[in-house]
Design a protein around this motif. Structure first.
Motif, mmCIF file in Angstrom:
data_model
loop_
_atom_site.group_PDB
_atom_site.id
_atom_site.type_symbol
_atom_site.label_atom_id
_atom_site.label_comp_id
_atom_site.label_asym_id
_atom_site.label_seq_id
_atom_site.Cartn_x
_atom_site.Cartn_y
_atom_site.Cartn_z
ATOM 1 N N THR A 72 68.489 29.218 -4.463
ATOM 2 C CA THR A 72 67.532 28.112 -4.390
ATOM 3 C C THR A 72 68.080 27.024 -3.485
ATOM 4 O O THR A 72 69.228 26.613 -3.600
ATOM 5 C CB THR A 72 67.259 27.538 -5.797
ATOM 6 O OG1 THR A 72 66.699 28.565 -6.617
ATOM 7 C CG2 THR A 72 66.286 26.370 -5.723
ATOM 8 N N ILE A 73 67.235 26.572 -2.550
ATOM 9 C CA ILE A 73 67.616 25.558 -1.574
ATOM 10 C C ILE A 73 66.730 24.336 -1.754
ATOM 11 O O ILE A 73 65.501 24.454 -1.814
ATOM 12 C CB ILE A 73 67.445 26.079 -0.133
ATOM 13 C CG1 ILE A 73 68.216 27.378 0.071
ATOM 14 C CG2 ILE A 73 67.885 25.030 0.878
ATOM 15 C CD1 ILE A 73 67.915 28.019 1.410
ATOM 16 N N GLU A 74 67.328 23.174 -1.836
ATOM 17 C CA GLU A 74 66.561 21.926 -1.812
ATOM 18 C C GLU A 74 66.327 21.605 -0.336
ATOM 19 O O GLU A 74 67.138 20.974 0.317
ATOM 20 C CB GLU A 74 67.337 20.807 -2.510
ATOM 21 C CG GLU A 74 67.725 21.121 -3.949
ATOM 22 C CD GLU A 74 66.524 21.401 -4.834
ATOM 23 O OE1 GLU A 74 65.446 20.823 -4.604
ATOM 24 O OE2 GLU A 74 66.669 22.218 -5.772
ATOM 25 N N TRP A 75 65.204 22.090 0.179
ATOM 26 C CA TRP A 75 64.977 22.081 1.624
ATOM 27 C C TRP A 75 64.779 20.673 2.168
ATOM 28 O O TRP A 75 65.330 20.294 3.184
ATOM 29 C CB TRP A 75 63.782 22.959 1.948
ATOM 30 C CG TRP A 75 63.560 23.204 3.401
ATOM 31 C CD1 TRP A 75 62.558 22.709 4.184
ATOM 32 C CD2 TRP A 75 64.373 24.017 4.266
ATOM 33 N NE1 TRP A 75 62.678 23.164 5.471
ATOM 34 C CE2 TRP A 75 63.784 23.971 5.548
ATOM 35 C CE3 TRP A 75 65.524 24.782 4.079
ATOM 36 C CZ2 TRP A 75 64.326 24.660 6.637
ATOM 37 C CZ3 TRP A 75 66.060 25.459 5.155
ATOM 38 C CH2 TRP A 75 65.463 25.391 6.417
ATOM 39 N N ASP A 76 63.940 19.910 1.491
ATOM 40 C CA ASP A 76 63.758 18.501 1.851
ATOM 41 C C ASP A 76 63.322 17.756 0.595
ATOM 42 O O ASP A 76 63.349 18.309 -0.503
ATOM 43 C CB ASP A 76 62.755 18.329 3.012
ATOM 44 C CG ASP A 76 61.395 18.939 2.718
ATOM 45 O OD1 ASP A 76 60.968 18.914 1.537
ATOM 46 O OD2 ASP A 76 60.744 19.443 3.649
ATOM 47 N N GLU A 77 62.926 16.495 0.761
ATOM 48 C CA GLU A 77 62.600 15.677 -0.414
ATOM 49 C C GLU A 77 61.447 16.237 -1.235
ATOM 50 O O GLU A 77 61.369 16.019 -2.438
ATOM 51 C CB GLU A 77 62.261 14.246 0.025
ATOM 52 C CG GLU A 77 63.467 13.455 0.519
ATOM 53 C CD GLU A 77 63.108 12.018 0.822
ATOM 54 O OE1 GLU A 77 61.905 11.687 0.788
ATOM 55 O OE2 GLU A 77 64.023 11.213 1.088
ATOM 56 N N GLY A 78 60.551 16.968 -0.566
ATOM 57 C CA GLY A 78 59.375 17.454 -1.289
ATOM 58 C C GLY A 78 59.294 18.950 -1.443
ATOM 59 O O GLY A 78 58.306 19.457 -1.966
ATOM 60 N N THR A 79 60.333 19.686 -1.006
ATOM 61 C CA THR A 79 60.233 21.149 -0.991
ATOM 62 C C THR A 79 61.488 21.816 -1.528
ATOM 63 O O THR A 79 62.602 21.484 -1.108
ATOM 64 C CB THR A 79 59.982 21.671 0.439
ATOM 65 O OG1 THR A 79 58.885 20.962 1.030
ATOM 66 C CG2 THR A 79 59.677 23.160 0.430
ATOM 67 N N ARG A 80 61.282 22.731 -2.433
ATOM 68 C CA ARG A 80 62.360 23.593 -2.926
ATOM 69 C C ARG A 80 62.015 25.027 -2.535
ATOM 70 O O ARG A 80 60.890 25.473 -2.728
ATOM 71 C CB ARG A 80 62.494 23.467 -4.441
ATOM 72 C CG ARG A 80 63.531 24.411 -5.051
ATOM 73 C CD ARG A 80 63.637 24.226 -6.559
ATOM 74 N NE ARG A 80 64.174 22.902 -6.885
ATOM 75 C CZ ARG A 80 63.552 21.992 -7.596
ATOM 76 N NH1 ARG A 80 62.337 22.238 -8.066
ATOM 77 N NH2 ARG A 80 64.114 20.822 -7.848
ATOM 78 N N ILE A 81 62.993 25.735 -1.983
ATOM 79 C CA ILE A 81 62.753 27.110 -1.538
ATOM 80 C C ILE A 81 63.615 28.069 -2.352
ATOM 81 O O ILE A 81 64.830 27.888 -2.459
ATOM 82 C CB ILE A 81 63.059 27.278 -0.041
ATOM 83 C CG1 ILE A 81 62.125 26.395 0.799
ATOM 84 C CG2 ILE A 81 62.908 28.739 0.384
ATOM 85 C CD1 ILE A 81 62.411 26.431 2.281
ATOM 86 N N ASN A 82 62.970 29.079 -2.912
ATOM 87 C CA ASN A 82 63.681 30.152 -3.598
ATOM 88 C C ASN A 82 63.754 31.343 -2.643
ATOM 89 O O ASN A 82 62.737 31.982 -2.356
ATOM 90 C CB ASN A 82 62.957 30.547 -4.885
ATOM 91 C CG ASN A 82 62.839 29.387 -5.855
ATOM 92 O OD1 ASN A 82 63.822 28.717 -6.151
ATOM 93 N ND2 ASN A 82 61.635 29.132 -6.337
ATOM 94 N N LEU A 83 64.949 31.611 -2.153
ATOM 95 C CA LEU A 83 65.141 32.733 -1.245
ATOM 96 C C LEU A 83 65.483 33.983 -2.044
ATOM 97 O O LEU A 83 66.474 34.013 -2.776
ATOM 98 C CB LEU A 83 66.278 32.444 -0.263
ATOM 99 C CG LEU A 83 66.024 31.478 0.892
ATOM 100 C CD1 LEU A 83 67.247 31.425 1.784
ATOM 101 C CD2 LEU A 83 64.803 31.879 1.691
ATOM 102 N N HIS A 84 64.680 35.002 -1.897
ATOM 103 C CA HIS A 84 64.950 36.304 -2.494
ATOM 104 C C HIS A 84 65.518 37.173 -1.374
ATOM 105 O O HIS A 84 64.770 37.661 -0.513
ATOM 106 C CB HIS A 84 63.668 36.910 -3.058
ATOM 107 C CG HIS A 84 63.026 36.070 -4.126
ATOM 108 N ND1 HIS A 84 62.922 36.472 -5.435
ATOM 109 C CD2 HIS A 84 62.468 34.825 -4.080
ATOM 110 C CE1 HIS A 84 62.330 35.543 -6.150
ATOM 111 N NE2 HIS A 84 62.048 34.523 -5.344
ATOM 112 N N VAL A 85 66.819 37.350 -1.384
ATOM 113 C CA VAL A 85 67.492 38.064 -0.296
ATOM 114 C C VAL A 85 67.722 39.505 -0.743
ATOM 115 O O VAL A 85 68.499 39.771 -1.673
ATOM 116 C CB VAL A 85 68.831 37.398 0.074
ATOM 117 C CG1 VAL A 85 69.406 38.035 1.335
ATOM 118 C CG2 VAL A 85 68.642 35.892 0.291
#
Length: 230
Positions: A72-85
């Protein structure tokens, strides 16, 4: 004042949502699937473990079919990204399952082993198979990078033609990587994630800005008549 009965009115819920939004306590969550492909033994599992767990080990078993890890990446102030690698097995006997494993991927890394130069020859096979089996929702090819892995051992075996190959085949970038030394692993994933984010919002924008349906005067008149109360 807290509602002690844990039952909220619509107005109270709206106020709670506005408070969360205004204080940046809520983030949009995006889920992206990134696949890592290439011949067996090139270091795909090590790359994924280094990125998602921050660890390196030489004691990895051969991947059977496919496996995946999540970061899980806190991409910016309004977006969290869950990377399924996803770690896709490189053995040919799993080739019939590739369509299933590739499904819903938004980006890919093709890995070859600098200590086994022949594995670079397989990159083209993997790329052709990838582009045959999956496309982005807008019909375009998904972003791809090439990883020349085990750069901690040797770099002089980097193929001279790799720059030209990437240019001719619309490859996003190529990197010398090392899971052992954590060389360029984060940079690779950031590059792929950035491309996935760009494509995601580009697709949303294209859906919003499609040519609107235009109604003729007769259609409008019929619609208005149909709305009249009898």
């Amino acid at each position: 004042m807290m509602n002690m009965n844990n039952v909220f009115t619509r107005g109270e819920l709206i106020k709670i949502q506005e408070t969360i939004k205004n204080n940046k306590l809520y983030k949009q969550e995006l889920n992206f699937k990134i696949i890592v492909i290439g011949d067996y033994g090139v270091g795909k599992t090590s790359i994924i473990r280094r990125y998602t767990e921050g660890e390196f080990s030489t004691d990895y078993r051969i991947t059977i079919g496919a496996d995946f890890a999540i970061k899980t990446i806190e991409w910016d102030e309004g977006t969290r990204i869950n990377l399924h690698v996803w770690d896709i097995a490189g053995h040919e006997r799993f080739g019939s399952l590739l369509s299933v494993f590739f499904r819903h991927a938004v980006a890919a890394a093709i890995v070859f082993d600098l200590t086994r130069p022949d594995t670079f020859k397989s990159v083209d096979k993997w790329l052709i198979d990838l582009r045959r089996k999956i496309q982005a929702p807008d019909g375009q090819a998904i972003p791809v990078v090439i990883l020349a892995n085990k750069g901690d051992i040797i770099v002089k075996t980097v193929p001279q033609e790799i720059d030209e190959y990437c240019k001719l085949n619309n490859i996003l970038a190529w990197y010398i990587t090392s899971a052992k030394n954590n060389m360029n692993i984060d940079e690779v994933m950031i590059r792929l994630t950035n491309a996935a984010v760009k494509n995601h919002y580009g697709l949303q924008c294209s859906l919003i800005t499609e040519e609107p349906i235009r109604l003729s005067d007769n259609t409008l008149n019929n619609t208005q008549e149909g709305r009249k109360c009898c």
